[in-house]
Design an enzyme around this catalytic site. Sequence first.
Site, PDB file in Angstrom:
ATOM      1  N   TYR A 161       0.849  -1.210   0.000  1.00  0.00           N
ATOM      2  CA  TYR A 161       0.000   0.000   0.000  1.00  0.00           C
ATOM      3  C   TYR A 161       0.877   1.250   0.000  1.00  0.00           C
ATOM      4  O   TYR A 161       0.652   2.183  -0.776  1.00  0.00           O
ATOM      5  CB  TYR A 161      -0.898  -0.054   1.235  1.00  0.00           C
ATOM      6  CG  TYR A 161      -1.799   1.145   1.448  1.00  0.00           C
ATOM      7  CD1 TYR A 161      -2.980   1.304   0.716  1.00  0.00           C
ATOM      8  CD2 TYR A 161      -1.501   2.108   2.409  1.00  0.00           C
ATOM      9  CE1 TYR A 161      -3.826   2.383   0.940  1.00  0.00           C
ATOM     10  CE2 TYR A 161      -2.335   3.192   2.636  1.00  0.00           C
ATOM     11  CZ  TYR A 161      -3.495   3.322   1.896  1.00  0.00           C
ATOM     12  OH  TYR A 161      -4.334   4.407   2.116  1.00  0.00           O
ATOM     13  N   LYS A 165       1.109   4.312  -2.779  1.00  0.00           N
ATOM     14  CA  LYS A 165       0.800   5.706  -2.434  1.00  0.00           C
ATOM     15  C   LYS A 165       1.990   6.630  -2.717  1.00  0.00           C
ATOM     16  O   LYS A 165       1.805   7.796  -3.059  1.00  0.00           O
ATOM     17  CB  LYS A 165       0.353   5.800  -0.972  1.00  0.00           C
ATOM     18  CG  LYS A 165      -0.995   5.135  -0.698  1.00  0.00           C
ATOM     19  CD  LYS A 165      -2.128   5.848  -1.428  1.00  0.00           C
ATOM     20  CE  LYS A 165      -3.487   5.232  -1.160  1.00  0.00           C
ATOM     21  NZ  LYS A 165      -4.596   5.919  -1.822  1.00  0.00           N
TER      22      LYS A 165
HETATM   23  P1  NAD Z   1     -13.149   3.258   1.823  1.00  0.00           P
HETATM   24  O1  NAD Z   1     -12.717   1.850   1.590  1.00  0.00           O
HETATM   25  O2  NAD Z   1     -14.059   3.520   2.959  1.00  0.00           O
HETATM   26  O3  NAD Z   1     -13.763   3.865   0.478  1.00  0.00           O
HETATM   27  C1  NAD Z   1     -13.083   3.700  -0.758  1.00  0.00           C
HETATM   28  C2  NAD Z   1     -14.092   3.551  -1.864  1.00  0.00           C
HETATM   29  O4  NAD Z   1     -13.357   3.295  -3.085  1.00  0.00           O
HETATM   30  C3  NAD Z   1     -15.031   2.347  -1.652  1.00  0.00           C
HETATM   31  O5  NAD Z   1     -16.377   2.762  -1.745  1.00  0.00           O
HETATM   32  C4  NAD Z   1     -14.642   1.389  -2.759  1.00  0.00           C
HETATM   33  O6  NAD Z   1     -15.723   0.619  -3.253  1.00  0.00           O
HETATM   34  C5  NAD Z   1     -14.092   2.349  -3.822  1.00  0.00           C
HETATM   35  N1  NAD Z   1     -13.264   1.621  -4.785  1.00  0.00           N
HETATM   36  C6  NAD Z   1     -12.380   0.616  -4.528  1.00  0.00           C
HETATM   37  N2  NAD Z   1     -11.869   0.151  -5.677  1.00  0.00           N
HETATM   38  C7  NAD Z   1     -12.432   0.875  -6.674  1.00  0.00           C
HETATM   39  C8  NAD Z   1     -12.299   0.849  -8.087  1.00  0.00           C
HETATM   40  N3  NAD Z   1     -11.481  -0.029  -8.689  1.00  0.00           N
HETATM   41  N4  NAD Z   1     -13.020   1.731  -8.818  1.00  0.00           N
HETATM   42  C9  NAD Z   1     -13.855   2.608  -8.219  1.00  0.00           C
HETATM   43  N5  NAD Z   1     -14.020   2.673  -6.874  1.00  0.00           N
HETATM   44  C10 NAD Z   1     -13.318   1.811  -6.117  1.00  0.00           C
HETATM   45  O7  NAD Z   1     -11.805   4.119   1.969  1.00  0.00           O
HETATM   46  P2  NAD Z   1     -11.542   5.591   2.569  1.00  0.00           P
HETATM   47  O8  NAD Z   1     -10.958   5.413   3.916  1.00  0.00           O
HETATM   48  O9  NAD Z   1     -12.710   6.462   2.354  1.00  0.00           O
HETATM   49  O10 NAD Z   1     -10.320   6.004   1.632  1.00  0.00           O
HETATM   50  C11 NAD Z   1     -10.474   6.810   0.481  1.00  0.00           C
HETATM   51  C12 NAD Z   1      -9.084   7.090  -0.074  1.00  0.00           C
HETATM   52  O11 NAD Z   1      -8.294   7.726   0.933  1.00  0.00           O
HETATM   53  C13 NAD Z   1      -8.304   5.825  -0.471  1.00  0.00           C
HETATM   54  O12 NAD Z   1      -7.538   6.110  -1.618  1.00  0.00           O
HETATM   55  C14 NAD Z   1      -7.402   5.588   0.724  1.00  0.00           C
HETATM   56  O13 NAD Z   1      -6.239   4.871   0.379  1.00  0.00           O
HETATM   57  C15 NAD Z   1      -7.096   6.998   1.142  1.00  0.00           C
HETATM   58  N6  NAD Z   1      -6.690   7.108   2.552  1.00  0.00           N
HETATM   59  C16 NAD Z   1      -7.538   6.800   3.559  1.00  0.00           C
HETATM   60  C17 NAD Z   1      -7.130   6.943   4.886  1.00  0.00           C
HETATM   61  C18 NAD Z   1      -8.024   6.647   6.059  1.00  0.00           C
HETATM   62  O14 NAD Z   1      -7.539   6.697   7.198  1.00  0.00           O
HETATM   63  N7  NAD Z   1      -9.312   6.345   5.873  1.00  0.00           N
HETATM   64  C19 NAD Z   1      -5.820   7.368   5.163  1.00  0.00           C
HETATM   65  C20 NAD Z   1      -4.974   7.654   4.098  1.00  0.00           C
HETATM   66  C21 NAD Z   1      -5.423   7.534   2.786  1.00  0.00           C
END
Ligand code: NAD
Length: 261
Positions: A161, A165
Site C-alpha cells: 500500500y 501511495k
Molecule cells: P473506503 O474503503 O471507505 O472507500 C473507498 C471507496 O473506493 C469504496 O467505496 C470502494 O468501493 C471504492 N473503490 C475501490 N476500488 C475501486 C475501483 N477499482 N473503482 C472505483 N471505486 C473503487 O476508503 P476511505 O478510507 O474512504 O479512503 C479513500 C481514499 O483515501 C483511499 O484512496 C485511501 O487509500 C485513502 N486514505 C484513507 C485513509 C483513512 O484513514 N481512511 C488514510 C490515508 C489515505
Amino acid sequence: MSDKQEAPPRIALVTGAAQGIGRGIALQLADDGFDVAVNDIQPKAEQLDELRELIILKNRRAYVFAADVSIEMEVIEMIAGVVDSLGGLDVIVANAGIIKVGSFVDASVDDWDRLHAINARGTFLCFQHAAKQMIKQGRGGRIIGSCSSAGKQGVGLLTLYSASKFSIRGLTQAAAKELGEHEITVNCYAPATIETPMIDAFADAMGVSRTDYYAKIGKDTPVGRHGTPHDVASVVSFLVSDRASFITGQCVSVNGGTYFD
Ligand code: NAD
C-alpha cells in the site's frame, strides 16, 4: 433586476465516492456550489444513488457512473458520461483506493498487481483522461489525488500500500509540472487515520476492536482525536477554489500533527 451574471456551474467528479472520504468530499463540493458526478464500483450502486439524492437536495446537479477506475475503457466512458450529462469537467478527485494488511514477505505478485492496478494505475488513468478533457476545454482545472501518510513514510505491514501511495505523490508532482501551462493544478491529500469503512476493516484485520483502535489513535495524535472525512474534504474544498491557484504539485498532510513533512 441585477446586472451581475451568475458564474457558470463548475463540474466535479469524485471516484470511490460511495462511502468514507470520497462521500464526504462529494457532499462538500456540492456545498461549495459544484455540480457533482460520483463514481464507485457497481456493487456500491445503491449507496451512489443515495448520495445522488443528497447532492440534489443541496440544489446541485448530480450524476452517477459506476466504473472500475483500474480499467482504462471504463475511465474513458466515465469522463465522457460526465461531460455529456453535466457539460464539462473542472475538477477530478481520484479518491478510489484499497488497502491490504500483511508483511510484504508473504505477499504475492497478485497482491502487488491488484493494489497498484487500483491505487496507482487507477489514479494515473483518472489524471490522464481528466487532463485531456480539461486541456480540450481550455478553462483550466483542478486534479486531486489520494495519497496517504503511508505515501510519505513507509509503514510496515502496509508495504505494498505504501509503495502504491508513493507512486501517487510522484505522479502528482510530475503532472503538476506538465499541466501548469494549461492552468491546471495537480495536488493530493495525505491523511493519517480517518474514520471510514476502510479503517474499520483495517482494525478488524489487526484483531483490535474498532473502539479501542480509534481511542489509541486519538491518544497518539497531538490534537487528541482521529480524523473525519470532513477534515479531508475541507482541504479539497480549498485546493479546488480560486484561492489555491498558486498551489500545485503538493501533497497536503491531514494528520492532526502525527508527523511533520
Ligand atoms: P473506503 O474503503 O471507505 O472507500 C473507498 C471507496 O473506493 C469504496 O467505496 C470502494 O468501493 C471504492 N473503490 C475501490 N476500488 C475501486 C475501483 N477499482 N473503482 C472505483 N471505486 C473503487 O476508503 P476511505 O478510507 O474512504 O479512503 C479513500 C481514499 O483515501 C483511499 O484512496 C485511501 O487509500 C485513502 N486514505 C484513507 C485513509 C483513512 O484513514 N481512511 C488514510 C490515508 C489515505
